[in-house]
Design a protein around this motif. Structure first.
Motif, PDB file in Angstrom:
ATOM      1  N   THR A   1       0.586   4.528 -40.435  1.00 20.94           N
ATOM      2  CA  THR A   1      -0.390   4.903 -39.400  1.00 20.94           C
ATOM      3  C   THR A   1      -0.161   6.366 -39.004  1.00 20.94           C
ATOM      4  O   THR A   1       0.770   7.007 -39.484  1.00 20.94           O
ATOM      5  N   ASP A   2      -1.022   6.874 -38.117  1.00 19.01           N
ATOM      6  CA  ASP A   2      -0.983   8.300 -37.795  1.00 19.01           C
ATOM      7  C   ASP A   2       0.399   8.712 -37.261  1.00 19.01           C
ATOM      8  O   ASP A   2       0.931   8.073 -36.353  1.00 19.01           O
TER       9      ASP A   2
ATOM     10  N   ALA B   1      -0.552  -0.729 -44.154  1.00 22.91           N
ATOM     11  CA  ALA B   1       0.437  -1.596 -43.484  1.00 22.91           C
ATOM     12  C   ALA B   1       0.115  -3.067 -43.746  1.00 22.91           C
ATOM     13  O   ALA B   1       0.950  -3.941 -43.512  1.00 22.91           O
ATOM     14  N   ASN B   2      -1.091  -3.337 -44.231  1.00 23.56           N
ATOM     15  CA  ASN B   2      -1.549  -4.728 -44.374  1.00 23.56           C
ATOM     16  C   ASN B   2      -0.751  -5.505 -45.428  1.00 23.56           C
ATOM     17  O   ASN B   2      -0.606  -5.070 -46.575  1.00 23.56           O
TER      18      ASN B   2
ATOM     19  N   GLY C   1      -2.369   5.502 -45.554  1.00 23.06           N
ATOM     20  CA  GLY C   1      -3.277   5.272 -44.427  1.00 23.06           C
ATOM     21  C   GLY C   1      -2.937   3.996 -43.684  1.00 23.06           C
ATOM     22  O   GLY C   1      -2.173   3.158 -44.175  1.00 23.06           O
TER      23      GLY C   1
ATOM     24  N   HIS D   1      -5.793  16.027 -42.239  1.00 22.58           N
ATOM     25  CA  HIS D   1      -5.161  14.750 -41.892  1.00 22.58           C
ATOM     26  C   HIS D   1      -5.063  13.813 -43.105  1.00 22.58           C
ATOM     27  O   HIS D   1      -4.065  13.092 -43.274  1.00 22.58           O
TER      28      HIS D   1
ATOM     29  N   VAL E   1      -4.321   1.146 -43.054  1.00 22.39           N
ATOM     30  CA  VAL E   1      -4.536  -0.188 -43.629  1.00 22.39           C
ATOM     31  C   VAL E   1      -3.466  -0.523 -44.679  1.00 22.39           C
ATOM     32  O   VAL E   1      -3.275  -1.683 -45.041  1.00 22.39           O
TER      33      VAL E   1
HETATM   34  O1  KG4 Z   1      -4.478   5.718 -40.498  1.00 19.67           O
HETATM   35  P1  KG4 Z   1      -4.754   5.138 -39.174  1.00 19.67           P
HETATM   36  O2  KG4 Z   1      -3.614   4.913 -38.230  1.00 19.67           O
HETATM   37  O3  KG4 Z   1      -5.804   5.965 -38.386  1.00 19.67           O
HETATM   38  C1  KG4 Z   1      -6.891   6.577 -38.977  1.00 19.67           C
HETATM   39  O4  KG4 Z   1      -6.693   7.755 -39.395  1.00 19.67           O
HETATM   40  O5  KG4 Z   1      -7.932   5.907 -39.055  1.00 19.67           O
HETATM   41  O6  KG4 Z   1      -5.496   3.740 -39.465  1.00 19.67           O
HETATM   42  C2  KG4 Z   1      -5.906   2.895 -38.430  1.00 19.67           C
HETATM   43  C3  KG4 Z   1      -6.519   1.664 -39.069  1.00 19.67           C
HETATM   44  C4  KG4 Z   1      -7.177   0.732 -38.051  1.00 19.67           C
HETATM   45  O7  KG4 Z   1      -8.440   0.348 -38.550  1.00 19.67           O
HETATM   46  C5  KG4 Z   1      -6.207  -0.443 -38.002  1.00 19.67           C
HETATM   47  O8  KG4 Z   1      -6.841  -1.661 -37.653  1.00 19.67           O
HETATM   48  C6  KG4 Z   1      -5.717  -0.476 -39.427  1.00 19.67           C
HETATM   49  O9  KG4 Z   1      -5.498   0.894 -39.740  1.00 19.67           O
HETATM   50  N1  KG4 Z   1      -4.463  -1.223 -39.561  1.00 19.67           N
HETATM   51  C7  KG4 Z   1      -4.371  -2.359 -40.284  1.00 19.67           C
HETATM   52  C8  KG4 Z   1      -3.041  -2.808 -40.145  1.00 19.67           C
HETATM   53  N2  KG4 Z   1      -2.365  -1.927 -39.353  1.00 19.67           N
HETATM   54  C9  KG4 Z   1      -3.258  -0.954 -39.009  1.00 19.67           C
HETATM   55  N3  KG4 Z   1      -5.292  -3.015 -41.008  1.00 19.67           N
HETATM   56  C10 KG4 Z   1      -4.901  -4.139 -41.631  1.00 19.67           C
HETATM   57  N4  KG4 Z   1      -3.654  -4.650 -41.534  1.00 19.67           N
HETATM   58  C11 KG4 Z   1      -2.689  -4.028 -40.817  1.00 19.67           C
HETATM   59  N5  KG4 Z   1      -1.460  -4.528 -40.738  1.00 19.67           N
END
Ligand code: KG4
Length: 346
Positions: free
Chosen positions: A314-315, A286-287, A282, A118, A284
């Motif tokens: 995201t996934d 997207a932040n 990953g 992944h 985050v």
């Molecule tokens: O990569 P992902 O979809 O799943 C994993 O493999 O973990 O990441 C999910 C993480 C969550 O902690 C979510 O709160 C964070 O990504 N996330 C963000 C944002 N969008 C998703 N964190 C900060 N700012 C964002 N805009």
């Protein structure tokens, strides 16, 4: 089973089910034809992913999601060259749904199966081509900051199928820390996008939270999380409405601290290795604050930065399909007896 490719086109079906998104995508010769994701709202009421509920939702979603991905791509299952699937890391019950489905389908069609890590998928999201879309791609070697709910790593990417983790969190992941702080503030789940939205209206320098002091390229976010919790506890004693009165400043200051920690270590790695091509991947990624920091560092330190399309952060199964595509080209297939794995580094 015939593992040789006598078809002209390489058509890969990718399947992702490592956490709470059931996703399927089709890629032909590296170009994305479809990417269908069913997210699971069921977890919102619990403030986090409930593994058993996630597995059940995957069971319900997997057939319609795969069906839709094939239809949208205009591809028949007989056109598929191979099926790529996330073998791990992730929640075991969730993974088993996708892994079993992919293996069963590949076996029934008599085509190879390709297992995908992944985390490698997140990194290779930068190489997904879309019809009529021009996007710059990093060239090898490059550094990739991989930040998600479960991981915070600096990866040295030498080739599609050759990556080395040079630094990683020794405790919480960045996304996990943000989600936990957001939960303590009584905001919804997942906290990342909510903190991001609130932070846009707050002052990032309003409050200061502790920074880790650990050697090398490793990260730590548990100290920041604890300092955030203690700060809130103390302030709430004075003003029970403290969170309500300061939620934008709290979000902005938390985000600022997380981004600062991430970028300082990344800069150290860039300096030491002399590699100026820097990508982020990953959830985050997207932040908004992290994206802005990348653009800022690019200007200040002459980096060439690569930020994935929002939908690929995201996934999603597109990143699994593209990784499967490059493994397929290498003839790197998976045997049916390879089990899912819940934890492992890249
Ligand atoms: O990569 P992902 O979809 O799943 C994993 O493999 O973990 O990441 C999910 C993480 C969550 O902690 C979510 O709160 C964070 O990504 N996330 C963000 C944002 N969008 C998703 N964190 C900060 N700012 C964002 N805009």
């Amino acid at each position: 089973m015939d593992l040789t490719n006598d078809k002209k086109d390489v058509v890969i079906l990718g399947i992702e089910s490592s956490c709470d998104d059931t996703s399927a995508a089709v890629i032909r010769n590296g170009v994305l034809l479809s990417n269908v994701t069913a997210s699971q709202a069921v977890h919102e009421n619990f403030g986090g992913v409930v593994p058993e509920l996630a597995s059940r939702a995957h069971e319900q979603n997997i057939v319609p999601v795969v069906d839709q991905a094939l239809k949208q791509a205009g591809v028949d299952k007989s056109d598929l060259s191979a099926i790529a699937f996330t073998r791990g890391p992730g929640l075991m019950g969730s993974l088993l749904v996708g892994v079993s489905f992919a293996k069963g389908m590949a076996r029934a069609l008599g085509i190879p199966m390709v297992d995908v890590n992944h985390l490698q998928g997140h990194v290779l999201a930068h190489f997904i081509d879309e019809k009529d879309v021009e996007r710059a791609k990093p060239s090898f070697p490059f550094l990739c900051l991989l930040v998600s709910g479960g991981n915070s790593q600096i990866v040295l990417v030498k080739a599609y199928n050759d990556m080395q983790v040079i630094g990683q969190t020794i405790d919480d992941a960045a996304g996990e820390a943000i989600d936990k702080c957001s939960k303590v503030m009584g905001l919804g789940y997942p906290g990342g996008p909510i903190i991001d939205r609130l932070a846009r209206q707050g002052n990032p320098k309003a409050f200061t939270f502790s920074r880790p002091n650990i050697p090398g390229y490793d990260y730590s976010f548990s100290g920041l999380k604890t300092s955030f919790l203690y700060f809130l506890r103390d302030q709430l004693k004075e003003d029970p409405q403290f969170i309500e009165h300061h939620k934008e400043d709290l979000a902005a200051s938390l985000e600022y601290a997380v981004v600062d920690i991430l970028m300082k270590k990344l800069r150290l790695a860039v300096k030491d290795l002399g590699i100026r091509q820097v990508a982020v991947a990953g959830g985050v990624s997207a932040n908004t604050g992290l994206r802005n920091a990348f653009y800022d560092y690019a200007k200040r330190y002459h980096w060439e930065v690569f930020i994935p399309k929002f939908g690929f952060t995201t996934d999603n199964a597109a990143m699994i399909a593209i990784t499967g595509y490059y493994k397929y080209l290498d003839g790197d297939f998976c045997s049916i007896d390879k089990p899912a794995f819940s934890r492992v580094a890249l």
